[in-house]
Structures are given as C-alpha cells and as structure tokens.
Design a protein around this motif. Structure first.
Motif, PDB file in Angstrom:
ATOM      1  N   ALA A 257     -31.591  -1.978 -13.141  1.00 46.18           N
ATOM      2  CA  ALA A 257     -30.378  -1.973 -12.307  1.00 46.18           C
ATOM      3  C   ALA A 257     -30.530  -2.756 -11.011  1.00 46.18           C
ATOM      4  O   ALA A 257     -29.710  -2.593 -10.111  1.00 46.18           O
ATOM      5  CB  ALA A 257     -29.960  -0.526 -11.994  1.00 46.18           C
TER       6      ALA A 257
ATOM      7  N   HIS B  63     -32.839  -5.639  -4.583  1.00 47.48           N
ATOM      8  CA  HIS B  63     -33.668  -5.151  -3.482  1.00 47.48           C
ATOM      9  C   HIS B  63     -34.760  -6.133  -3.046  1.00 47.48           C
ATOM     10  O   HIS B  63     -34.936  -6.354  -1.834  1.00 47.48           O
ATOM     11  CB  HIS B  63     -34.246  -3.787  -3.840  1.00 47.48           C
TER      12      HIS B  63
ATOM     13  N   TRP C 214     -25.312   5.860  -5.890  1.00 48.77           N
ATOM     14  CA  TRP C 214     -26.407   5.277  -6.673  1.00 48.77           C
ATOM     15  C   TRP C 214     -26.393   5.736  -8.129  1.00 48.77           C
ATOM     16  O   TRP C 214     -26.946   5.079  -9.006  1.00 48.77           O
ATOM     17  CB  TRP C 214     -27.755   5.597  -6.039  1.00 48.77           C
TER      18      TRP C 214
ATOM     19  N   PHE D  31     -24.673   3.148  -9.728  1.00 52.09           N
ATOM     20  CA  PHE D  31     -25.569   1.985  -9.703  1.00 52.09           C
ATOM     21  C   PHE D  31     -26.548   2.023 -10.877  1.00 52.09           C
ATOM     22  O   PHE D  31     -26.627   1.077 -11.671  1.00 52.09           O
ATOM     23  CB  PHE D  31     -26.328   2.039  -8.374  1.00 52.09           C
ATOM     24  N   ASN D  32     -27.297   3.114 -10.981  1.00 48.68           N
ATOM     25  CA  ASN D  32     -28.342   3.213 -12.003  1.00 48.68           C
ATOM     26  C   ASN D  32     -27.809   3.656 -13.358  1.00 48.68           C
ATOM     27  O   ASN D  32     -28.036   3.005 -14.377  1.00 48.68           O
ATOM     28  CB  ASN D  32     -29.440   4.175 -11.544  1.00 48.68           C
TER      29      ASN D  32
ATOM     30  N   SER E 122     -25.572   1.244 -15.204  1.00 49.53           N
ATOM     31  CA  SER E 122     -26.220   0.055 -15.756  1.00 49.53           C
ATOM     32  C   SER E 122     -26.626   0.221 -17.211  1.00 49.53           C
ATOM     33  O   SER E 122     -26.922  -0.769 -17.888  1.00 49.53           O
ATOM     34  CB  SER E 122     -27.454  -0.314 -14.913  1.00 49.53           C
TER      35      SER E 122
ATOM     36  N   THR F  19     -33.429   9.181 -11.495  1.00 50.70           N
ATOM     37  CA  THR F  19     -32.935   8.786 -10.174  1.00 50.70           C
ATOM     38  C   THR F  19     -33.041   9.934  -9.190  1.00 50.70           C
ATOM     39  O   THR F  19     -33.485   9.764  -8.047  1.00 50.70           O
ATOM     40  CB  THR F  19     -31.472   8.300 -10.284  1.00 50.70           C
TER      41      THR F  19
ATOM     42  N   THR G  69     -34.735   2.110  -9.082  1.00 49.99           N
ATOM     43  CA  THR G  69     -33.676   1.262  -9.632  1.00 49.99           C
ATOM     44  C   THR G  69     -34.149   0.375 -10.784  1.00 49.99           C
ATOM     45  O   THR G  69     -33.522   0.345 -11.836  1.00 49.99           O
ATOM     46  CB  THR G  69     -33.035   0.414  -8.515  1.00 49.99           C
TER      47      THR G  69
ATOM     48  N   CYS H 263     -35.777   2.965 -13.854  1.00 46.15           N
ATOM     49  CA  CYS H 263     -35.201   4.260 -14.226  1.00 46.15           C
ATOM     50  C   CYS H 263     -34.975   4.415 -15.723  1.00 46.15           C
ATOM     51  O   CYS H 263     -34.939   5.549 -16.232  1.00 46.15           O
ATOM     52  CB  CYS H 263     -33.910   4.514 -13.465  1.00 46.15           C
TER      53      CYS H 263
END
Length: 452
Positions: free
Chosen positions: A211, A217, A261, A264-265, A268, A283, A322, A325
């Motif tokens: 992700a 990052h 998040w 986000f994760n 994905s 996560t 991220t 995961c």
C-alpha cells in the motif's frame, strides 16, 4: 496493489467490493485533513494556519492534475496495452481527463444484450473510475506529507507550484514503476526480473509494496530531506525551542490518520475478503506496538512518555506496516511495529546531529519507518522471508526497490527545488518572525485581543 484487469463485461464487477473501495477512498481522503491537524498542532501558534493550508493546498492541486493526467501517467498502459516510456511512466494523454474510462460498448452476457459494459475494465472487481478515486487520495496525501519538513518558512505560492511539479515528475512515475507494471514492479521487464528471472511471464521474486512503502513514505520522506537541506533552517533553529502549540490537535490528527489508514491499507487489497481482514489486524497490531515502542524509548531515554510521542509512534507504525501488511503474520506485524517505533524515536534526533531542520520529523518517521517496513518483507514475509526458512532473494529485491526509489526521488526533487529558487522559497525574515499566517494568509488562528 498491482493493477489487474477483469473481462470488459458488466458481470465482471462486484458491487460489494466496489462499495468497499468507495468507502476506503473516503477514508484515505480524510487522512489529509487529519494530517493538517497533526502538523498544525506540532507547529507554533503563529504558523498553524499556513501548516494546515499546505495540506489543503496539496489536496486542491493534486486532485485536479490527477484527473487530467495523473492517472493516465500512472496506469493508462495497463488499460490500453500500449507500451510505457522506459518502464517509468505511461502516456499522460491516453486517458486524459478520464473520459476514456467512462466509455461503454454493447456486449452480450448470458445471451442478453448489456449496454453498460465499460471498455477499459478496472482493478479486479472494481470499475476503473472507482479505482481512480482511490489512487487520487494516495497521490494527495503523499504530497501533503512532504510539507512537514519545511514548516513555518515557505511561500504558499511556491509550495503549490512545487506540489504540481513534484506529483507530475516524481509521484506519478514512481506509482507507475511500482504499481502500474513499470521498472519496480513484477513485470518481466522490471528490475526484479532482471535480477532473478521470470516465471510465467512475471518476475520470479516479486517486489512487495502492498500500500505504499516506496511510492508514498520513502518517496515523501526523501523529498522532505532534500527540501529541508535546500530551503534551509528556520530562523533561530538550534537556539530557541520550537514546541508544539496544540497537543490535542496532534492527538486528533493522529486519530484521524489511524482511522483513515484502514482505507489506505485494507482498501489496497481491492476486495472485502480474508486478506483484507488480515491486513486490518496487522495494521492495528503494528500501530499499537510502534506506539508502545516509541513510549518505551522516551521513558528510558528522557524519563517521560509523552502524548506527542504516542501520536508519533502510532504514525511510525502505520508507515512501517503499509508495505508489508499483506505479507506478514499478526505476530510478524508486532515485530514490524515495535522496531519502527524505536527506530523512528531514535531517528528524529538525527536532525540535530546532522544540523538540518526537518521541522515535523518527516525524515525520522516516514523515511526511516518506510525503509524498515519495505525491507522487513524480506525478513518477515510468511511466504518468502528469511525468518520463515526462505532464501535471500526477497530481501535483495526489497532493498533494491527501496534504494531505487530513494535515488529517483532524491535526484528529481533536487532538480525541482533548485529550479524553483528564482520563484523564491522563503518568506522574508521579518514575516517569518511576525508569523507566516499573517504574512501569507492575512489571518491568525487565535484572536487574543477580542477574548471576552
């Protein structure tokens, strides 16, 4: 998060998965306002509005250009089958303005004529136009993250120009390279395939960035380091304390980031399935472990476990888990998290040692934990990791994609930052002293005069 196209038929799309990705997209979008609170609270009171506006400014600029050419640069070759450019980016004009993703054609499904079948398909069971929205939110938050490294001293107008240029020249290409079938993906023409060969037309050892460890990052953290060095330090840095002005804002921002998040994760995965459930657990576990690791480091090193440390540790854990995961076990996610918390807590002190003003610790948190999270796959992946009895190849691939992202971002961010110097990066010394909120926005966050 690699684009996989279904058959171009109405029956290929799953309404449940589609509903989840729409929800996940909204969650990730919430992360940028959450970041505004997080960064705003860490800033001084005379700079909080500007700091929050940098996040909102990125939201405006990147959303517009993502619709026009960003998605096309990142993923159009996966839809159209056209060749990309050197494995670095797709044609920005193939799906310009996204109109191509809404084209339909008549098809026959189970003997019945269906007139609403999209031409280009999407991600798994998700229509492409839904996946665009999800990807847009990733681009926005990545650019916004960078702003923390240059807080309290940069012209808002220059920041907006930088946001558009950086997204176009760095984020969109790196997104294509990792997720869109480019050089850092599992493509038969990618770096991993060159290192260890292919199996059934894809790299035999596939890079893992579930992700956004590299795309988000490492990318943002490296850009933050370059900007901090080129733009220079705040006036008085190293001589006066720059303390957070509103720690409840910091805690609120961290809470919104943590909540968002999951979009986000988990989003994905592209599906609401067993893997998505595992990603949710990983996560949560990694974030909690990182927060505790950061607090333990603070307690041992400084004698106090702080609220800012809890918030920062949680973010470090979110960053680290991220990329990994979907590859690690719940126990493995605890290891990812605790190492990230301790490593980032230690790394934030490097800016003092090396004399650079990374104002809000973008380097210490996002770059360091992003690197660790990406490399940790080589150790902790349950299917390819060293600690699970496998060979070194996954670790080598993870290190190579991380270093490639570092170099790519460092070089191009330097070029962009230097090219914008004639435009002017810094506000005047006087305006920096008075407060960048008044100088740039003619506003102040707090009216101390008219308090009744």
């Amino acid at each position: 998060m690699v684009l996989a196209l279904p058959d171009s038929s109405f029956s290929a799309f799953d309404s449940g998965d589609t509903a989840w990705i729409i929800t996940a997209s909204a969650l990730v979008l919430l992360m940028t306002p959450g970041l505004a609170f997080f960064y705003g609270g860490l800033s001084r009171s005379k700079s909080v509005l500007n700091m929050m506006m940098m996040s909102f400014g990125a939201l405006g600029v990147v959303s517009v250009i993502y619709v026009l050419w960003g998605y096309s640069m990142s993923f159009s070759s996966a839809h159209t089958g056209d060749s990309d450019y050197f494995g670095v980016f797709s044609n920005p004009f193939s799906l310009w303005g996204l109109s191509g993703l809404l084209e339909t054609r008549d098809v026959t499904v189970d003997g019945a004529l269906v007139k609403s079948a999209v031409v280009w398909g999407g991600f798994g069971g998700i229509p492409a136009i839904i996946w665009v929205g999800f990807q847009l939110t990733f681009a926005v938050i990545t650019v916004a993250l960078i702003s923390g490294s240059i807080a309290e001293r940069v012209k808002f107008s220059t920041w907006l120009v930088f946001s558009g240029l950086w997204a176009t020249l760095i984020y969109f290409p790196l997104s294509h390279m990792v997720w869109g079938g480019g050089l850092l993906s599992n493509s038969k023409d990618g770096i991993a395939a060159k290192l260890f060969g292919t199996t059934d037309g894809v790299a035999s050892v596939a890079p893992v960035d579930f992700a956004g460890g590299t795309v988000v990052h490492i990318n943002a953290g490296m850009a933050g380091l370059v900007l901090a060095l080129i733009v220079g330090k705040r006036k008085g840095w190293g001589k006066v304390a720059f303390r957070p002005h509103n720690i409840p804002f910091v805690m609120l921002g961290a809470a919104l980031l943590w909540f968002g998040w999951y979009g986000f994760n988990v989003g994905s995965e592209g599906k609401a399935d067993l893997i998505a459930g595992m990603v949710w657990i990983n996560t949560t576990a990694a974030t909690a472990a990182a927060m505790l690791g950061w607090l333990l480091y603070e307690k041992i090193r400084f004698g106090h476990a702080t609220s800012v440390g809890a918030a920062s540790g949680a973010v470090a854990g979110l960053v680290a888990i991220t990329p990994s995961c979907g590859a690690v076990s719940p126990v493995g996610s605890l290891a990812v998290g605790v190492v990230a918390g301790v490593a980032s807590a230690w790394a934030v002190g490097l800016k003092t040692k090396f004399n650079f003003d990374d104002s809000l610790d973008v380097v210490g948190v996002h770059l360091v934990s992003g690197l660790w999270g990406t490399v940790s796959v080589g150790f902790l992946s349950t299917t390819t990791g060293l600690f699970y009895g496998h060979d070194y190849k996954q670790l080598v691939v993870q290190i190579v994609i991380a270093l490639s992202a570092l170099i790519f971002t460092a070089v191009l961010t330097t070029v962009i930052a230097l090219a914008l110097k004639p435009l002017g990066w810094r506000v005047s010394d006087e305006n920096e002293a008075i407060g960048i909120d008044e100088a740039e926005h003619a506003e102040t966050a707090y009216d101390y005069v008219n308090v009744s």
